[in-house]
Design a protein around this motif. Structure first.
Motif, short mmCIF file in Angstrom:
data_model
loop_
_atom_site.label_atom_id
_atom_site.label_comp_id
_atom_site.label_asym_id
_atom_site.label_seq_id
_atom_site.Cartn_x
_atom_site.Cartn_y
_atom_site.Cartn_z
N LEU A 158 0.83 -1.21 0.00
CA LEU A 158 0.00 0.00 0.00
C LEU A 158 0.86 1.25 0.00
N ALA A 159 2.11 1.10 0.48
CA ALA A 159 2.97 2.27 0.64
C ALA A 159 3.50 2.78 -0.71
N PHE A 160 3.71 1.88 -1.68
CA PHE A 160 4.31 2.30 -2.95
C PHE A 160 3.43 3.29 -3.72
N PRO A 161 2.15 2.96 -3.95
CA PRO A 161 1.31 3.95 -4.64
C PRO A 161 1.19 5.25 -3.86
N LEU A 162 1.16 5.14 -2.54
CA LEU A 162 1.08 6.34 -1.70
C LEU A 162 2.35 7.18 -1.87
N ALA A 163 3.50 6.51 -1.91
CA ALA A 163 4.77 7.21 -2.09
C ALA A 163 4.82 7.89 -3.46
N ALA A 164 4.30 7.20 -4.48
CA ALA A 164 4.27 7.79 -5.82
C ALA A 164 3.39 9.03 -5.83
N ALA A 165 2.25 8.95 -5.12
CA ALA A 165 1.36 10.11 -5.05
C ALA A 165 2.03 11.26 -4.32
N LEU A 166 2.76 10.95 -3.25
CA LEU A 166 3.47 11.97 -2.49
C LEU A 166 4.52 12.65 -3.35
N ARG A 167 5.20 11.83 -4.16
CA ARG A 167 6.24 12.34 -5.05
C ARG A 167 5.64 13.36 -6.02
N SER A 168 4.48 13.02 -6.58
CA SER A 168 3.87 13.94 -7.54
C SER A 168 3.32 15.19 -6.83
N LYS A 169 3.10 15.08 -5.52
CA LYS A 169 2.63 16.25 -4.76
C LYS A 169 3.80 17.10 -4.29
N GLY A 170 5.03 16.69 -4.64
CA GLY A 170 6.18 17.54 -4.34
C GLY A 170 7.03 17.13 -3.16
N ALA A 171 6.77 15.96 -2.56
CA ALA A 171 7.64 15.50 -1.48
C ALA A 171 9.02 15.16 -2.04
N SER A 172 10.08 15.43 -1.26
CA SER A 172 11.43 15.21 -1.78
C SER A 172 11.77 13.72 -1.80
N ILE A 173 12.80 13.38 -2.59
CA ILE A 173 13.21 11.98 -2.71
C ILE A 173 13.64 11.43 -1.36
N SER A 174 14.38 12.24 -0.59
CA SER A 174 14.83 11.75 0.71
C SER A 174 13.63 11.42 1.61
N ASN A 175 12.61 12.27 1.57
CA ASN A 175 11.43 11.99 2.38
C ASN A 175 10.72 10.72 1.95
N ILE A 176 10.65 10.52 0.64
CA ILE A 176 9.98 9.32 0.12
C ILE A 176 10.74 8.06 0.56
N VAL A 177 12.06 8.10 0.42
CA VAL A 177 12.86 6.93 0.80
C VAL A 177 12.72 6.64 2.29
N VAL A 178 12.78 7.71 3.09
CA VAL A 178 12.64 7.54 4.54
C VAL A 178 11.25 7.00 4.88
N SER A 195 14.85 8.10 -15.11
CA SER A 195 13.59 7.41 -15.37
C SER A 195 12.46 8.42 -15.27
N GLN A 196 11.47 8.24 -16.11
CA GLN A 196 10.34 9.16 -16.20
C GLN A 196 9.73 9.43 -14.83
N LYS A 197 9.58 8.35 -14.07
CA LYS A 197 8.85 8.43 -12.82
C LYS A 197 9.59 9.27 -11.79
N VAL A 198 10.91 9.14 -11.78
CA VAL A 198 11.67 9.76 -10.71
C VAL A 198 12.08 11.19 -11.06
N ALA A 199 12.37 11.42 -12.35
CA ALA A 199 12.85 12.74 -12.74
C ALA A 199 11.76 13.78 -12.50
N ARG A 200 12.18 14.94 -12.05
CA ARG A 200 11.23 16.01 -11.80
C ARG A 200 10.72 16.58 -13.11
#
Lengths: 160, 192
Positions: free
Chosen positions: B109-129, B187-192
């Motif tokens: 459940l965390a992966f889609p949530l993390a992807a959504a957070l990423r698109s909302k502007g959360a930083s990579i370090s926050n997503i990894v943590v 990668s498309q997903k990770v690049a800003r």
């Protein structure tokens, strides 16, 4: 009941009372979730308990300690860390298993490495992680997790 | 919020998995019975161990499940997204760690949530943590670790994990930024 168990139960009771005061309906819903997860995890819990019983009765401590004990060295540590990374067993039941291994001669470092890679790295969930977050991030996270798991394990072996 | 088949397994699949669990349990019991039949001298040792572990488990499991259920209902995805989207720096890492550690469901459940957070502007370090905390600093896990492995083991591993997960988050962010700037494996997903 041990002190730990009493503390955990009091904590749950406290959360429950707080939740009831906040929102009765949602608390009811939460209890539904709790019962469902309980029923779902139960078979795994029983299986691991039976396996632990057999393990402790049959596996001689000398063997366990030779494989993953202090004498096993760095190679043994890496092997058990790798095992933890590929295995996909519920984390909740890995703790009693870890406790039984410790009791029968496994090293602190090995057990810490096993639990840490087991929880942090998911070979089974990796495809989903790649799909949602991209290949680069997924590989970096899982790869570096393995390295930090080994560092954490070595540190724990040294301090405990 | 993305809601595809992978983030919410259909009911039928969950039921099938549960049935498999109980079948596996039955098989384990039969196997154990056969083994102990062959080695009757091991019966006392095996049942004594199983009994003591059973008691240790049964006194905490319902409580742990209640805590898990409460958090999964009371901490909504909206709340997580709201707080994690904007927090940055040390505070961001602390918030990500805290939300990850709340017992709100399995890792898939965390992966889609993390992807959504990423698109909302959360930083990579926050997503990894966030993901790492979700995977290995979960509150119910820590409670069971406390019960079975003791406070010293649990506390040492928890503190070390918090430190190293934070370092790893920052490190991965730097690597991804560095390689993206040089066009290595963007990668498309990770690049800003």
């Amino acid at each position: 009941m041990s002190t730990t168990a009493i503390i955990i139960n009091l904590l749950a009771l406290g959360c429950l009372v707080f939740a009831l005061a906040r929102d009765r309906g949602r608390t009811k819903q939460a209890m539904g979730v709790a019962v469902k997860s309980f029923v779902r995890i139960l078979p795994a819990v029983f299986i691991i308990i039976v396996i632990i019983g057999l393990l402790m009765a049959f596996a001689p401590p000398e063997v366990i300690s030779r494989l993953i004990g202090e004498q096993a060295g760095f190679g043994g540590l890496l092997a058990i860390a790798a095992l933890g990374a590929v295995l996909h067993i519920p984390t909740l039941i890995s703790f009693p298993l870890a406790a039984s291994l410790l009791q029968s001669g496994a090293g602190v470092a090995s057990v810490a490495a096993f639990i840490t890679t087991l929880t942090m790295i998911g070979a089974v969930t990796l495809p989903l992680e790649i799909k949602e977050l991209g290949r680069k991030m997924a590989f970096l996270r899982n790869g570096l997790s393995f390295i930090i798991a080994v560092i954490i394990a070595l540190t724990m072996g040294a301090i405990l | 919020m993305k809601q595809d088949a992978t983030s919410t397994p259909p009911r039928k699949k969950a039921r099938k998995e549960m049935a498999r669990g109980y079948i596996l349990l039955a098989a384990t019991l039969v196997a154990a019975a056969v083994i102990l039949r062959i080695f009757p001298d091991k019966v006392t040792a095996a049942t004594a161990t199983t009994r003591s572990y059973f008691l240790e488990m049964v006194t905490i499991l319902p409580a742990v499940m209640i805590i898990m259920g409460l958090f999964s209902v009371f901490v909504s995805r909206e709340l997580v997204v709201k707080y994690m989207g904007k927090a940055s720096g040390i505070r961001g890492i602390a918030v990500a760690m805290l939300f990850g550690a709340l017992p709100t469901g399995p890792l898939y459940l965390a992966f889609p949530l993390a992807a959504a957070l990423r698109s909302k502007g959360a930083s990579i370090s926050n997503i990894v943590v966030f993901l790492s905390a979700w995977a290995c600093i979960k509150i119910p896990q820590e409670l069971i670790e406390l019960q079975f492995l003791g406070v010293k083991f649990m506390a040492a591993r928890l503190i070390l994990t918090i430190i190293f997960v934070a370092i790893m988050g920052v490190f991965i962010e730097k690597i991804i930024e560095w390689t993206d700037n040089r066009g290595i494996g963007v990668s498309q997903k990770v690049a800003r």
